[in-house]
Write a protein that holds these residues in place. Sequence first.
Motif, PDB file in Angstrom:
ATOM      1  N   ARG A 177      42.355  32.780  45.198  1.00 23.58           N
ATOM      2  CA  ARG A 177      41.209  32.156  45.864  1.00 23.58           C
ATOM      3  C   ARG A 177      40.749  30.899  45.129  1.00 23.58           C
ATOM      4  O   ARG A 177      40.207  29.974  45.743  1.00 23.58           O
ATOM      5  N   ASP A 201      44.069  38.328  43.103  1.00 21.88           N
ATOM      6  CA  ASP A 201      43.385  37.853  44.310  1.00 21.88           C
ATOM      7  C   ASP A 201      42.375  36.754  43.979  1.00 21.88           C
ATOM      8  O   ASP A 201      42.254  35.760  44.703  1.00 21.88           O
ATOM      9  N   ARG A 232      50.525  41.503  39.924  1.00 19.53           N
ATOM     10  CA  ARG A 232      49.609  42.462  40.564  1.00 19.53           C
ATOM     11  C   ARG A 232      49.703  43.863  39.973  1.00 19.53           C
ATOM     12  O   ARG A 232      48.688  44.560  39.822  1.00 19.53           O
TER      13      ARG A 232
END
Length: 251
Positions: free
Chosen positions: A198, A194, A180
């Motif tokens: 997903r 992210d 991140r």
Amino acid sequence: MVACVLVPRFELVAAAAGRRELLARPVALAPVPDGPQVIGEVSGAAEAYGIRPGMRLAEALGRCPSLALIAPDPQRSEEAWEQVLAGLEKIGAAVESHRPGEAFFGIEGMRGLWGRPERVLAKAREAAGGGSRIGAGPTRLCALAAAMGTRPRRGRSNVSVVGGREARGFLERLPVGILRHRLGDEWTGINLTDTLERLGVRTLGDLAALPDPAVADRFGAAGLRALRMARGVETPLRARAPREELREELE
């Protein structure tokens, strides 16, 4: 072999300005003005609600409506971190650091001064202070994850080492969220990790198994950089030039 010096919640502690009682509550660093609406470092009490650094502010407040926000204090944290870096450089470490609370250096160049790698890491922990965590591995990411996995224990050194032979399996088990803050600007890393989560890409092993063309087509240069890191390929360390201390006195 690369060593990582990690001081958890360094920027949060600096922003609290000595108000340690705040850290016993769910608190987080507020988003940077004119930046993405994501929070910075969080306290242990906030982590208990599932809140993590880089989480979007709305989601964090949804998980914990009583979450308190502290304004970042970049100057205070950078000045405090500069003292830690200077201490590491005094023992001979050629330090690379891009954010307060996290630094890297090569071990091999210091063995002539301190001998075995274990001794080098012990000297680094002394220089960085008791709250630091030390990890080592073939790459920055391995060393960082090793440091993150250590826990303070009485009578035991807060040091973890990942050998070259076990590095691949070690990386495969890590969550993609560890990337991140490692892909350039903050917003790029947050969006990429992210999106991967997903899509069902949960670990670095899942990411490393993806074909290069598909990653390049979907995520561009940042995706390829993440893919290389997941496979244990990184650029060499780039040590900073040590700063000269300036002092002014009046009589």
